[in-house]
Design an enzyme around this catalytic site. Structure first.
Site, mmCIF file in Angstrom:
data_model
loop_
_atom_site.group_PDB
_atom_site.id
_atom_site.type_symbol
_atom_site.label_atom_id
_atom_site.label_comp_id
_atom_site.label_asym_id
_atom_site.label_seq_id
_atom_site.Cartn_x
_atom_site.Cartn_y
_atom_site.Cartn_z
ATOM 1 N N TYR A 1 36.781 34.164 51.417
ATOM 2 C CA TYR A 1 37.380 34.908 50.294
ATOM 3 C C TYR A 1 38.833 34.483 50.101
ATOM 4 C CZ TYR A 1 39.702 38.880 47.990
ATOM 5 O OH TYR A 1 40.473 39.655 47.165
HETATM 6 N N1 LIG Z 1 39.498 45.385 47.771
HETATM 7 C C1 LIG Z 1 40.713 45.089 48.179
HETATM 8 O O1 LIG Z 1 41.253 45.728 49.086
HETATM 9 C C2 LIG Z 1 41.463 43.956 47.508
HETATM 10 C C3 LIG Z 1 42.713 43.581 48.023
HETATM 11 C C4 LIG Z 1 43.452 42.601 47.343
HETATM 12 C C5 LIG Z 1 42.952 42.024 46.194
HETATM 13 N N2 LIG Z 1 41.704 42.383 45.731
HETATM 14 C C6 LIG Z 1 41.244 41.760 44.479
HETATM 15 O O2 LIG Z 1 41.565 42.636 43.437
HETATM 16 C C7 LIG Z 1 40.728 42.353 42.314
HETATM 17 C C8 LIG Z 1 40.230 43.641 41.681
HETATM 18 O O3 LIG Z 1 39.583 44.434 42.637
HETATM 19 P P1 LIG Z 1 38.599 45.615 42.170
HETATM 20 O O4 LIG Z 1 38.448 46.537 43.307
HETATM 21 O O5 LIG Z 1 39.039 46.101 40.853
HETATM 22 O O6 LIG Z 1 37.258 44.751 41.993
HETATM 23 P P2 LIG Z 1 35.813 45.234 41.515
HETATM 24 O O7 LIG Z 1 35.810 46.679 41.154
HETATM 25 O O8 LIG Z 1 34.831 44.732 42.539
HETATM 26 O O9 LIG Z 1 35.606 44.423 40.156
HETATM 27 C C9 LIG Z 1 35.271 43.083 40.123
HETATM 28 C C10 LIG Z 1 34.638 42.827 38.765
HETATM 29 O O10 LIG Z 1 34.332 41.424 38.668
HETATM 30 C C11 LIG Z 1 33.162 41.343 37.880
HETATM 31 N N3 LIG Z 1 32.414 40.098 38.005
HETATM 32 C C12 LIG Z 1 31.807 39.590 39.096
HETATM 33 N N4 LIG Z 1 31.131 38.466 38.782
HETATM 34 C C13 LIG Z 1 31.316 38.266 37.442
HETATM 35 C C14 LIG Z 1 30.862 37.296 36.513
HETATM 36 N N5 LIG Z 1 30.075 36.266 36.893
HETATM 37 N N6 LIG Z 1 31.215 37.392 35.212
HETATM 38 C C15 LIG Z 1 31.992 38.431 34.791
HETATM 39 N N7 LIG Z 1 32.458 39.406 35.627
HETATM 40 C C16 LIG Z 1 32.114 39.324 36.934
HETATM 41 C C17 LIG Z 1 32.303 42.481 38.362
HETATM 42 O O11 LIG Z 1 31.334 42.787 37.375
HETATM 43 P P3 LIG Z 1 29.806 43.227 37.711
HETATM 44 O O12 LIG Z 1 29.811 44.726 37.644
HETATM 45 O O13 LIG Z 1 29.037 42.575 36.607
HETATM 46 O O14 LIG Z 1 29.469 42.671 39.073
HETATM 47 C C18 LIG Z 1 33.331 43.593 38.536
HETATM 48 O O15 LIG Z 1 33.454 44.388 37.380
HETATM 49 C C19 LIG Z 1 39.653 41.399 42.806
HETATM 50 O O16 LIG Z 1 40.013 40.079 42.424
HETATM 51 C C20 LIG Z 1 39.761 41.533 44.322
HETATM 52 O O17 LIG Z 1 39.351 40.350 44.959
HETATM 53 C C21 LIG Z 1 40.980 43.342 46.365
#
Ligand SMILES: NC(=O)c1ccc[n+]([C@@H]2O[C@H](COP(=O)([O-])OP(=O)(O)OC[C@H]3O[C@@H](n4cnc5c(N)ncnc54)[C@H](OP(=O)(O)O)[C@@H]3O)[C@@H](O)[C@H]2O)c1
Length: 213
Positions: A127
């Site tokens: 990741y």
């Molecule tokens: N979790 C943590 O603690 C953490 C820490 C630092 C940074 N981040 C980053 O912060 C960002 C936002 O996090 P979040 O919690 O808001 O993420 P999230 O709720 O998991 O949202 C990710 C979105 O990406 C979409 N996606 C996945 N594959 C796709 C595709 N092929 N085409 C179009 N859309 C697609 C998903 O849609 P579907 O519903 O269609 O799957 C989902 O709506 C991410 O980049 C994550 O890596 C996370």
């Protein structure tokens, strides 16, 4: 402004789209699942149906935008292959489409640890490698006005509007998704954030002040 947010139904993205729509911007969210469209409309955003992995080009969706935000992610339950196709491949495709359409402004939701993927245990390694490579691709493009935002661990605690921003890499800590969304929105209207890569945590500094580089 017209802003296209990739990963438009994500937890950060929906918060960001609401903030942008409330500020009077045209907030467009790229989603691959049509049934999610109503959730975007409910926050005042415009759903755009497209797939970061399966569409050869994102240019048709980026067309007409003043800025793009990459807020998508393959998610914790996905394997290394989707880290490559979404976290890296999707971000690269968005950058290519922005350049193709003459859209300079690109705000990336990256992650702490992206500067040192070897620090990530288990599935975090692939990741963080994908995130780091995506950041490197975007920052290498002279034709983009980029900002790389690297949040700490995302929480669903209510936002406070108070953050810590650090341009020294290697920090750790939580940050509410509300505040990440507020920082992303602020970046879009704060030219001083162009060309900056920073980590973001819950903190004590008002967002506007924290973004005074
Ligand atoms: N979790 C943590 O603690 C953490 C820490 C630092 C940074 N981040 C980053 O912060 C960002 C936002 O996090 P979040 O919690 O808001 O993420 P999230 O709720 O998991 O949202 C990710 C979105 O990406 C979409 N996606 C996945 N594959 C796709 C595709 N092929 N085409 C179009 N859309 C697609 C998903 O849609 P579907 O519903 O269609 O799957 C989902 O709506 C991410 O980049 C994550 O890596 C996370």
């Amino acid at each position: 402004m017209d802003i296209l947010v990739a990963g438009g139904h994500g937890q950060v993205a929906l918060r960001l789209l609401k903030l942008l729509a409330d500020q009077g911007h045209t907030a467009r969210g790229l989603i691959r699942t049509p049934s999610q469209a109503a959730d975007l409309q409910a926050v005042g955003a415009v759903p755009v149906i497209g797939d970061l992995e399966n569409d050869a080009s994102l240019s048709p969706y980026v067309k007409g935008a003043d800025a793009v935000v990459f807020a998508a992610g393959a998610g914790a339950g996905s394997g290394p292959e989707r880290k490559r196709t979404v976290d890296l491949g999707g971000a690269v495709k968005l950058a290519d489409a922005a350049v193709d359409q003459g859209v300079r402004r690109y705000v990336m939701v990256s992650s702490i640890g992206a500067h040192d993927p070897s620090s990530g245990a288990g599935s975090m390694g692939p990741y963080l490698a994908a995130k780091g490579e995506a950041d490197a691709y975007v920052t290498s493009r002279a034709d983009l006005d980029w900002t790389i935002v690297r949040p700490g661990h995302l929480t669903d605690e209510p936002g406070t509007g108070l953050v810590t921003v650090s341009r020294e890499m290697g920090g750790r800590g939580p940050v509410p998704r509300d505040d990440v969304a507020a920082v992303l929105a602020a970046c879009l209207t704060t030219p001083a954030t162009i060309g900056q890569t920073f980590e973001l945590f819950a903190g004590t500094t008002p967002i506007d002040e924290a973004l005074r580089f």
